[in-house]
Design a protein around this motif. Sequence first.
Motif, PDB file in Angstrom:
ATOM      1  N   VAL A  98      35.365  50.871  52.447  1.00 35.97           N
ATOM      2  CA  VAL A  98      36.042  50.183  51.352  1.00 35.97           C
ATOM      3  C   VAL A  98      36.368  48.762  51.793  1.00 35.97           C
ATOM      4  O   VAL A  98      36.649  48.508  52.961  1.00 35.97           O
ATOM      5  CB  VAL A  98      37.323  50.945  50.911  1.00 35.97           C
ATOM      6  N   ALA A  99      36.281  47.830  50.849  1.00 39.23           N
ATOM      7  CA  ALA A  99      36.612  46.430  51.123  1.00 39.23           C
ATOM      8  C   ALA A  99      37.390  45.877  49.949  1.00 39.23           C
ATOM      9  O   ALA A  99      37.187  46.283  48.796  1.00 39.23           O
ATOM     10  CB  ALA A  99      35.343  45.600  51.350  1.00 39.23           C
ATOM     11  N   VAL A 100      38.302  44.938  50.217  1.00 40.10           N
ATOM     12  CA  VAL A 100      39.059  44.273  49.158  1.00 40.10           C
ATOM     13  C   VAL A 100      39.129  42.790  49.477  1.00 40.10           C
ATOM     14  O   VAL A 100      39.291  42.400  50.643  1.00 40.10           O
ATOM     15  CB  VAL A 100      40.481  44.886  49.022  1.00 40.10           C
ATOM     16  N   ASN A 101      38.956  41.934  48.470  1.00 41.30           N
ATOM     17  CA  ASN A 101      39.026  40.487  48.710  1.00 41.30           C
ATOM     18  C   ASN A 101      40.346  39.917  48.220  1.00 41.30           C
ATOM     19  O   ASN A 101      41.222  40.640  47.722  1.00 41.30           O
ATOM     20  CB  ASN A 101      37.817  39.773  48.079  1.00 41.30           C
ATOM     21  N   ALA A 102      40.501  38.592  48.347  1.00 39.58           N
ATOM     22  CA  ALA A 102      41.770  37.952  48.006  1.00 39.58           C
ATOM     23  C   ALA A 102      42.080  38.028  46.514  1.00 39.58           C
ATOM     24  O   ALA A 102      43.237  37.909  46.113  1.00 39.58           O
ATOM     25  CB  ALA A 102      41.739  36.487  48.457  1.00 39.58           C
ATOM     26  N   SER A 103      41.059  38.236  45.674  1.00 35.10           N
ATOM     27  CA  SER A 103      41.263  38.358  44.232  1.00 35.10           C
ATOM     28  C   SER A 103      41.613  39.777  43.805  1.00 35.10           C
ATOM     29  O   SER A 103      41.863  40.030  42.615  1.00 35.10           O
ATOM     30  CB  SER A 103      40.000  37.907  43.479  1.00 35.10           C
ATOM     31  N   GLY A 104      41.597  40.708  44.766  1.00 37.30           N
ATOM     32  CA  GLY A 104      41.897  42.095  44.449  1.00 37.30           C
ATOM     33  C   GLY A 104      40.698  42.915  44.011  1.00 37.30           C
ATOM     34  O   GLY A 104      40.855  44.051  43.543  1.00 37.30           O
ATOM     35  N   ASP A 105      39.497  42.362  44.150  1.00 35.93           N
ATOM     36  CA  ASP A 105      38.296  43.138  43.859  1.00 35.93           C
ATOM     37  C   ASP A 105      38.091  44.163  44.976  1.00 35.93           C
ATOM     38  O   ASP A 105      38.238  43.836  46.154  1.00 35.93           O
ATOM     39  CB  ASP A 105      37.073  42.227  43.763  1.00 35.93           C
ATOM     40  N   VAL A 106      37.747  45.387  44.610  1.00 32.47           N
ATOM     41  CA  VAL A 106      37.604  46.477  45.565  1.00 32.47           C
ATOM     42  C   VAL A 106      36.198  47.052  45.476  1.00 32.47           C
ATOM     43  O   VAL A 106      35.698  47.340  44.374  1.00 32.47           O
ATOM     44  CB  VAL A 106      38.636  47.590  45.304  1.00 32.47           C
ATOM     45  N   LEU A 107      35.552  47.229  46.623  1.00 30.47           N
ATOM     46  CA  LEU A 107      34.232  47.839  46.697  1.00 30.47           C
ATOM     47  C   LEU A 107      34.298  49.109  47.528  1.00 30.47           C
ATOM     48  O   LEU A 107      34.946  49.140  48.574  1.00 30.47           O
ATOM     49  CB  LEU A 107      33.229  46.880  47.350  1.00 30.47           C
ATOM     50  N   THR A 108      33.632  50.167  47.050  1.00 25.91           N
ATOM     51  CA  THR A 108      33.485  51.385  47.827  1.00 25.91           C
ATOM     52  C   THR A 108      32.001  51.620  48.074  1.00 25.91           C
ATOM     53  O   THR A 108      31.171  51.369  47.192  1.00 25.91           O
ATOM     54  CB  THR A 108      34.060  52.602  47.097  1.00 25.91           C
ATOM     55  N   ALA A 109      31.658  52.092  49.279  1.00 23.49           N
ATOM     56  CA  ALA A 109      30.283  52.485  49.582  1.00 23.49           C
ATOM     57  C   ALA A 109      30.256  54.001  49.694  1.00 23.49           C
ATOM     58  O   ALA A 109      30.947  54.578  50.542  1.00 23.49           O
ATOM     59  CB  ALA A 109      29.807  51.836  50.877  1.00 23.49           C
ATOM     60  N   ASN A 110      29.472  54.630  48.822  1.00 20.93           N
ATOM     61  CA  ASN A 110      29.419  56.088  48.756  1.00 20.93           C
ATOM     62  C   ASN A 110      28.135  56.580  49.414  1.00 20.93           C
ATOM     63  O   ASN A 110      27.037  56.376  48.888  1.00 20.93           O
ATOM     64  CB  ASN A 110      29.494  56.538  47.304  1.00 20.93           C
ATOM     65  N   TYR A 111      28.293  57.235  50.574  1.00 20.29           N
ATOM     66  CA  TYR A 111      27.142  57.579  51.402  1.00 20.29           C
ATOM     67  C   TYR A 111      26.213  58.579  50.709  1.00 20.29           C
ATOM     68  O   TYR A 111      25.024  58.300  50.504  1.00 20.29           O
ATOM     69  CB  TYR A 111      27.612  58.146  52.751  1.00 20.29           C
ATOM     70  N   THR A 112      26.747  59.732  50.346  1.00 21.11           N
ATOM     71  CA  THR A 112      25.910  60.745  49.709  1.00 21.11           C
ATOM     72  C   THR A 112      25.516  60.321  48.300  1.00 21.11           C
ATOM     73  O   THR A 112      24.399  60.592  47.842  1.00 21.11           O
ATOM     74  CB  THR A 112      26.633  62.103  49.672  1.00 21.11           C
ATOM     75  N   GLY A 113      26.424  59.648  47.600  1.00 21.72           N
ATOM     76  CA  GLY A 113      26.120  59.157  46.258  1.00 21.72           C
ATOM     77  C   GLY A 113      25.050  58.077  46.250  1.00 21.72           C
ATOM     78  O   GLY A 113      24.374  57.876  45.237  1.00 21.72           O
ATOM     79  N   GLY A 114      24.900  57.364  47.362  1.00 21.60           N
ATOM     80  CA  GLY A 114      23.907  56.303  47.436  1.00 21.60           C
ATOM     81  C   GLY A 114      24.203  55.158  46.486  1.00 21.60           C
ATOM     82  O   GLY A 114      23.302  54.544  45.912  1.00 21.60           O
ATOM     83  N   ASN A 115      25.507  54.836  46.344  1.00 21.50           N
ATOM     84  CA  ASN A 115      25.871  53.788  45.400  1.00 21.50           C
ATOM     85  C   ASN A 115      27.135  53.061  45.846  1.00 21.50           C
ATOM     86  O   ASN A 115      27.797  53.455  46.810  1.00 21.50           O
ATOM     87  CB  ASN A 115      26.049  54.365  43.989  1.00 21.50           C
ATOM     88  N   VAL A 116      27.435  51.991  45.114  1.00 18.90           N
ATOM     89  CA  VAL A 116      28.621  51.164  45.373  1.00 18.90           C
ATOM     90  C   VAL A 116      29.496  51.172  44.136  1.00 18.90           C
ATOM     91  O   VAL A 116      29.018  50.931  43.015  1.00 18.90           O
ATOM     92  CB  VAL A 116      28.220  49.722  45.735  1.00 18.90           C
ATOM     93  N   GLY A 117      30.785  51.471  44.314  1.00 21.29           N
ATOM     94  CA  GLY A 117      31.736  51.453  43.218  1.00 21.29           C
ATOM     95  C   GLY A 117      32.547  50.172  43.217  1.00 21.29           C
ATOM     96  O   GLY A 117      32.788  49.576  44.270  1.00 21.29           O
ATOM     97  N   PHE A 118      32.956  49.744  42.026  1.00 26.05           N
ATOM     98  CA  PHE A 118      33.768  48.531  41.876  1.00 26.05           C
ATOM     99  C   PHE A 118      35.035  48.861  41.097  1.00 26.05           C
ATOM    100  O   PHE A 118      34.990  49.453  40.021  1.00 26.05           O
ATOM    101  CB  PHE A 118      32.966  47.438  41.163  1.00 26.05           C
ATOM    102  N   LEU A 119      36.181  48.506  41.684  1.00 30.85           N
ATOM    103  CA  LEU A 119      37.485  48.638  41.047  1.00 30.85           C
ATOM    104  C   LEU A 119      38.262  47.351  41.294  1.00 30.85           C
ATOM    105  O   LEU A 119      37.777  46.442  41.973  1.00 30.85           O
ATOM    106  CB  LEU A 119      38.276  49.831  41.619  1.00 30.85           C
ATOM    107  N   GLN A 120      39.486  47.294  40.785  1.00 29.74           N
ATOM    108  CA  GLN A 120      40.345  46.144  41.063  1.00 29.74           C
ATOM    109  C   GLN A 120      41.748  46.612  41.433  1.00 29.74           C
ATOM    110  O   GLN A 120      42.241  47.624  40.918  1.00 29.74           O
ATOM    111  CB  GLN A 120      40.393  45.202  39.857  1.00 29.74           C
ATOM    112  N   LEU A 121      42.346  45.853  42.353  1.00 30.05           N
ATOM    113  CA  LEU A 121      43.701  46.116  42.824  1.00 30.05           C
ATOM    114  C   LEU A 121      44.654  45.159  42.122  1.00 30.05           C
ATOM    115  O   LEU A 121      44.507  43.935  42.210  1.00 30.05           O
ATOM    116  CB  LEU A 121      43.775  45.912  44.345  1.00 30.05           C
ATOM    117  N   GLY A 122      45.632  45.718  41.402  1.00 32.19           N
ATOM    118  CA  GLY A 122      46.582  44.892  40.683  1.00 32.19           C
ATOM    119  C   GLY A 122      47.639  44.295  41.602  1.00 32.19           C
ATOM    120  O   GLY A 122      47.764  44.677  42.768  1.00 32.19           O
ATOM    121  N   PRO A 123      48.440  43.363  41.092  1.00 29.46           N
ATOM    122  CA  PRO A 123      49.457  42.694  41.915  1.00 29.46           C
ATOM    123  C   PRO A 123      50.539  43.633  42.436  1.00 29.46           C
ATOM    124  O   PRO A 123      51.188  43.333  43.439  1.00 29.46           O
ATOM    125  CB  PRO A 123      50.041  41.631  40.978  1.00 29.46           C
TER     126      PRO A 123
END
Length: 348
Positions: A98-123
């Motif tokens: 999982v990674a999060v940037n200064a804007s609160g964008d969140v990325l997940t890397a799903n190994y078995t799913g073979g995909n990347v998820g995108f969410l956002q972290l609120g203030p």
Amino acid sequence: METKDTQSFYVGTYTDGASEGIYKYALHSDGSISPIGLAVKSENPSFLAMSADRDFLIAINEVKNKDDVGSVESYLISNDTLKLLKRRSSGGAHPCFVAVNASGDVLTANYTGGNVGFLQLGPEGQLSELLDVQQHEGQGTTERQTAPHAHSAWFNPVDGGIIAVDLGTNELWFSTLDAESKKLIPAAEQKLAMGPGDGPRHLTFHPNGKWIYVVNELSSSVTRLDRNADGIYSMGPSASTLPAGYTEPNTCADIRISSDGQFVYASNRGHNSIAVFKVNEDGSLKLLGNKGCGGEGPRNFALSPDENYILVANQHTNNIVTLKRNMTTGLLKYVSQIEAPTPVCIIF
């Protein structure tokens, strides 16, 4: 608690043994480590990320539920404990990064799913619903590469773009975030193939913005990527993480670079060492040596904030080892260790 002589850090774990979740420890100025305690109970919190303001901790749960997905959770950091704020779908099975940037964008890397998820972290630390999923397709040439296996996803500090590393397809996937639609948009040059059988896993950015170093799990090597004037990356030379003549099984796990851009470090599982590379003026790597990590299965490791130490999470021997780093030569020296239940991720 933090003092001028201590730096606290969190440890993500697998909870199929003695571990109960995420733990907190203190690194002291002499390199010794002392336990602070269990910060929160959580299932398989195998990778962690810290919000830019350091108020919140993000963790993934490397699981696969009845809906064939794992989860990602946000926590409020409250002294020595973590308070769960929200748990959401990661977008695929067995998230491992999982990674999060200064804007609160969140990325997940799903190994078995073979995909990347995108969410956002609120203030206030609340996680949004899953906003988008980038599904990878393809395969590589080895038995570990019969399907997509997203292993990490990164925010590029040079241009704000996203780079997903897929061990299964043996490629790096490039995209951008559309702020209005909140979708991952494939870049014009969407994919970069690595060397056959490399199995890319993690990467690190050189501070000069021109080079990226990718650690390859399956080929036990580090590959330099070169950025051209149009922002497109191409594959440069690779360097082995192993000493000459070593032929036993080995897989790489993690990679870090010193803030001065002079040294790159990578972990070997099998040889059970940290490879120490000097970055030459042209960006190529010279293996200076391998330092034993004081345990087995060095999964993840971290440079301390002052970069005086490297802390290694040895998954299979249930210990965290402190290695003193020589700022001038880059070389490492064993200092101390502490027991830790199935440690797999360290974050300051």
